[in-house]
Design an enzyme around this catalytic site. Structure first.
Site, PDB file in Angstrom:
ATOM      1  N   LYS A  97     -43.535 -36.221  33.136  1.00  0.00           N
ATOM      2  CA  LYS A  97     -42.616 -36.418  32.076  1.00  0.00           C
ATOM      3  C   LYS A  97     -42.234 -37.691  32.365  1.00  0.00           C
ATOM      4  O   LYS A  97     -41.422 -38.358  33.141  1.00  0.00           O
ATOM      5  CB  LYS A  97     -41.310 -35.372  32.092  1.00  0.00           C
ATOM      6  CG  LYS A  97     -40.382 -35.874  31.157  1.00  0.00           C
ATOM      7  CD  LYS A  97     -38.987 -35.223  31.140  1.00  0.00           C
ATOM      8  CE  LYS A  97     -37.949 -35.602  30.079  1.00  0.00           C
ATOM      9  NZ  LYS A  97     -36.711 -35.401  30.351  1.00  0.00           N
ATOM     10  N   GLY A 158     -27.404 -35.819  27.467  1.00  0.00           N
ATOM     11  CA  GLY A 158     -26.006 -35.520  27.970  1.00  0.00           C
ATOM     12  C   GLY A 158     -25.045 -35.383  26.963  1.00  0.00           C
ATOM     13  O   GLY A 158     -23.856 -35.117  27.279  1.00  0.00           O
ATOM     14  N   ALA A 185     -33.419 -33.634  25.112  1.00  0.00           N
ATOM     15  CA  ALA A 185     -32.090 -34.187  25.226  1.00  0.00           C
ATOM     16  C   ALA A 185     -31.257 -34.151  23.944  1.00  0.00           C
ATOM     17  O   ALA A 185     -31.676 -34.281  22.809  1.00  0.00           O
ATOM     18  CB  ALA A 185     -32.241 -35.628  25.361  1.00  0.00           C
ATOM     19  N   GLY A 186     -29.872 -33.858  24.126  1.00  0.00           N
ATOM     20  CA  GLY A 186     -28.955 -34.088  23.161  1.00  0.00           C
ATOM     21  C   GLY A 186     -28.421 -32.650  22.791  1.00  0.00           C
ATOM     22  O   GLY A 186     -27.405 -32.537  21.949  1.00  0.00           O
ATOM     23  N   ASN A 207     -31.043 -29.581  29.959  1.00  0.00           N
ATOM     24  CA  ASN A 207     -30.442 -29.788  31.488  1.00  0.00           C
ATOM     25  C   ASN A 207     -28.927 -29.701  31.384  1.00  0.00           C
ATOM     26  O   ASN A 207     -28.345 -28.567  31.908  1.00  0.00           O
ATOM     27  CB  ASN A 207     -30.930 -31.026  32.054  1.00  0.00           C
ATOM     28  CG  ASN A 207     -30.781 -31.121  33.505  1.00  0.00           C
ATOM     29  OD1 ASN A 207     -31.512 -31.562  34.321  1.00  0.00           O
ATOM     30  ND2 ASN A 207     -29.625 -30.302  34.114  1.00  0.00           N
ATOM     31  N   THR A 208     -28.432 -30.751  31.028  1.00  0.00           N
ATOM     32  CA  THR A 208     -26.785 -30.858  31.273  1.00  0.00           C
ATOM     33  C   THR A 208     -26.206 -29.567  30.347  1.00  0.00           C
ATOM     34  O   THR A 208     -25.230 -28.994  30.799  1.00  0.00           O
ATOM     35  CB  THR A 208     -26.459 -32.182  30.378  1.00  0.00           C
ATOM     36  OG1 THR A 208     -27.061 -33.251  31.010  1.00  0.00           O
ATOM     37  CG2 THR A 208     -24.880 -32.351  30.423  1.00  0.00           C
TER      38      THR A 208
END
EC number: 2.8.1.10
Length: 262
Positions: A97, A158, A185-186, A207-208
């Protein structure tokens, strides 16, 4: 089934491995979500000394889920290429990635360096999944460089804002119908993941939203279900939105007193 570089995966969810409360919670979250791949930073895997790094790597191996190394934290082409090559040796995989950050505040990808790094890595035999913006032209350049799949963001890493540029993402999906697109992301809520899957995106990387939630294990399950349901909705073909009401019950056979004419 998700297909990337000719390889198929049973899930359309990819899961990051950073910032979980404990290693055991990370392991349980992975087992619950059953993602296609788990992402890991070479720096994260090797941090905290040799014993800690080996323990983290062993934990990931125990899950049986394929590992997708990333170049998180890299800000130059040479740094990203070197990190990718090291990751290939450590994790014994050609998957990478590719992350190349151009701004420390927004963590926005540097698409110019991204294209250059992607060209180098693809010539070196890597299967590159570039973390990019929703910019159509930048995405085309990455495809020209040899990338067979893209990972556009929904919002800055995040933030949990969801798809802040819905129009641009939908245009990207429309103009690149044959390219696997994974939202990366986001995203902060399962409903946001379901939404982008309903738009026709091929997968979601999180992830977050999982690791920093109140209950990562249950949140991992919630996102897995959301991704699956969103894809099912897309494949089923949702009804088009209308400006006027339309009765779902037919008028044929109504009693005479409901007729418009008396």
């Amino acid at each position: 089934m998700l297909t990337l570089y000719g390889e198929t995966f049973p899930s359309r969810l990819l899961l990051g491995t950073a910032a979980y409360p404990t290693p055991e919670i990370l392991k349980q979250s992975i087992q619950t979500a059953q993602p296609a791949m788990i992402t890991v930073s070479l720096r994260r895997a090797g941090s905290g000394g040799e014993a800690h790094g080996q323990g983290f790597w062993s934990l990931l191996q125990e899950t049986g889920v394929p590992v997708l190394p990333n170049t998180a934290g890299c800000q130059s082409v040479q740094e990203a290429v070197t990190t990718a090559q090291m990751a290939r040796e450590v994790f014994e995989t050609d998957w990478i990635k590719l992350e190349l950050i151009g701004d420390d505040d927004t963590l926005q990808p540097d698409v110019f360096q991204l294209v250059e790094a992607a060209e180098i890595l693809i010539k070196d035999g890597f299967k590159v999944l570039p973390y990019c913006t929703e910019d159509l032209i930048a995405c085309r350049r990455l495809l020209d460089a040899g990338c067979q799949a893209l990972m556009p963001w929904a919002a800055p890493i995040g933030t949990g804002l969801g798809a802040v540029h819905a129009y641009a993402l939908n245009v990207l999906r429309e103009r690149l119908p044959d390219t696997p697109l994974i939202i990366d992301a986001g995203l902060g809520l399962p409903s946001q993941a379901a939404q982008v899957m309903e738009w026709g995106f091929d997968g979601v990387l999180l992830n977050t939203a999982v690791s920093r939630s109140g209950d990562p294990v249950n949140m991992a399950r919630a996102f897995a279900l959301a991704v699956e349901s969103g894809r099912l909705a897309f494949e089923a073909g949702p009804v088009e939105a209308r400006d006027k009401a339309q009765a779902s019950t037919p008028t044929v056979g109504q009693p005479f007193w409901h007729s418009a004419e008396y």
